[in-house]
Scaffold this motif. Structure first.
Motif, short mmCIF file in Angstrom:
data_model
loop_
_atom_site.label_atom_id
_atom_site.label_comp_id
_atom_site.label_asym_id
_atom_site.label_seq_id
_atom_site.Cartn_x
_atom_site.Cartn_y
_atom_site.Cartn_z
N PRO A 98 43.08 90.09 -41.46
CA PRO A 98 43.84 91.68 -41.31
C PRO A 98 44.13 92.08 -42.72
O PRO A 98 44.72 91.64 -43.35
CB PRO A 98 45.04 91.48 -40.21
CG PRO A 98 44.69 90.19 -39.59
CD PRO A 98 43.70 89.22 -40.42
N ILE A 138 38.19 93.17 -36.98
CA ILE A 138 38.99 91.86 -36.40
C ILE A 138 39.50 92.37 -34.88
O ILE A 138 39.29 93.62 -34.51
CB ILE A 138 40.34 92.16 -37.10
CG1 ILE A 138 41.18 93.51 -37.17
CG2 ILE A 138 40.31 91.56 -38.84
CD1 ILE A 138 42.38 93.43 -37.89
N ALA A 187 45.43 91.85 -34.75
CA ALA A 187 45.86 93.42 -35.41
C ALA A 187 47.48 93.44 -35.55
O ALA A 187 47.90 93.02 -34.49
CB ALA A 187 45.13 94.50 -34.60
N TYR A 201 35.07 96.00 -41.70
CA TYR A 201 35.45 94.60 -42.27
C TYR A 201 34.09 93.94 -42.89
O TYR A 201 34.28 93.22 -44.03
CB TYR A 201 36.18 93.64 -41.19
CG TYR A 201 37.61 93.82 -41.25
CD1 TYR A 201 38.67 93.18 -41.73
CD2 TYR A 201 38.22 95.03 -40.44
CE1 TYR A 201 39.81 93.31 -41.76
CE2 TYR A 201 39.41 95.42 -40.38
CZ TYR A 201 40.34 94.44 -41.01
OH TYR A 201 41.75 94.53 -40.88
#
Length: 316
Positions: A182, A213, A218, A291
């Motif tokens: 995260p 994620i 989260a 990500y």
């Protein structure tokens, strides 16, 4: 004086009777003791072997009795052990059935968990030609503005200087690195952005993977900053004015964290530069987070044209 004599005779009679009884008792005791002594002497002189044999037989009988008791106890314990084994054997099928039911109950959850997170062995299953450690590189982010939390004026100045001096866009490098914790993402302002990536070679692109994620890890338990619609383009070189559209895709925020998409317009000659355009996110009003981006396919045969293309990329 003559009348006193009969009285004396009458007094003597009881004493004489008591003496007779005493003598008779003494005689009985003597005879009895004599018989006992004689029997003892007979047993000592004429019967020692028989007495010894009787003693041995008595000892043997005692040992046999003890062994019998021990064997009986062993048999009793053996029966108890057999009964216990039978009880355990009879309960094994029920235990096995319970274990199967528990496994069947857990496997869907494990499959959902592995399907929801499923990131452990992903990079071992499909080659990623956009991996920085393998030779890929971020070339440009166009007009995309990186999102930074400015805690102080000093932080803002440092970030501004870094952005001006670094043409490789340090923030965007997060999408070609293996970390996916995260916060370890490329965050840019708004819902639209782009990034140009030089692959580790000329690749016939067949698919792209987008990663975000999962909601479970989260911090805010929501992933509205995840990209939604994104487009993949193949370029001959960094500023190619005629990119090849490989397709537009939609990332499902309710799906797996890593989602694979096959390209819609494949090109057999391959590209060594890829541009990713993010057109929208899942509703976050401030920024979008990417990500990880993976490019899949196969390496094309190198040629002079490809070498010239590489040099053009470097010159750009």
């Amino acid at each position: 004086m003559r009348r006193s004599t009969p009285s004396r005779l009458c007094v003597r009679d009881p004493f004489e009777q008591n003496g007779f009884i005493r003598n008779l008792f003494c005689s009985f005791v003597c005879v009895t003791l004599t018989l006992i002594l004689g029997l003892q002497m007979y047993a000592y002189v004429w019967g020692p072997a028989q007495v010894a044999l009787d003693g041995d037989l008595s000892d043997i009988s005692h040992v046999v009795l003890q062994l019998t008791h021990g064997l009986t106890e062993v048999n009793r314990k053996h029966e108890r052990l057999q009964n216990e084994m039978q009880r355990i054997s009879s309960s094994l099928p029920a235990m096995a059935a319970a274990a199967d039911r528990a496994r069947d109950a857990l496997e869907p959850a494990m499959r959902r968990s592995s399907g929801a997170l499923g990131t452990v062995d992903y990079d071992r299953q499909m080659t990623d030609y956009a991996l920085e450690s393998a030779g890929a590189k971020i070339l440009d982010t166009g007009n995309t503005v990186e999102h930074v939390i400015n805690e102080s004026p000093v932080t803002w100045v440092l970030h501004l200087l870094t952005s001006m001096m670094c043409s490789e866009c340090l923030g965007a490098r997060a999408i070609i690195r293996p970390e996916s914790l995260p916060g370890e993402c490329w965050a840019f302002k708004g819902s639209r952005g782009e990034v140009t990536i030089r692959l580790l070679g000329t690749v016939r692109v067949t698919g792209v993977s987008m990663e975000h994620i999962p909601r479970q890890i989260a911090p805010t338990r929501e992933i509205s900053s995840a990209p939604r619609l994104f487009q993949l383009e193949g370029l001959e070189y960094k500023r190619d004015p005629y990119p090849h559209d490989l397709g537009t895709f939609e990332y499902d925020r309710e799906g797996k964290p890593i989602q694979y998409f096959e390209v819609k317009n494949a090109n057999v000659k391959g590209f060594n530069v890829i541009r990713l355009r993010v057109h929208s996110n899942w509703g976050h009003p401030v920024y979008t987070c990417v990500y990880r981006v993976r490019i899949h396919g196969e390496l094309a045969a190198r040629s002079t044209a490809n070498d010239d293309s590489d040099s053009r990329v470097e010159n750009e």
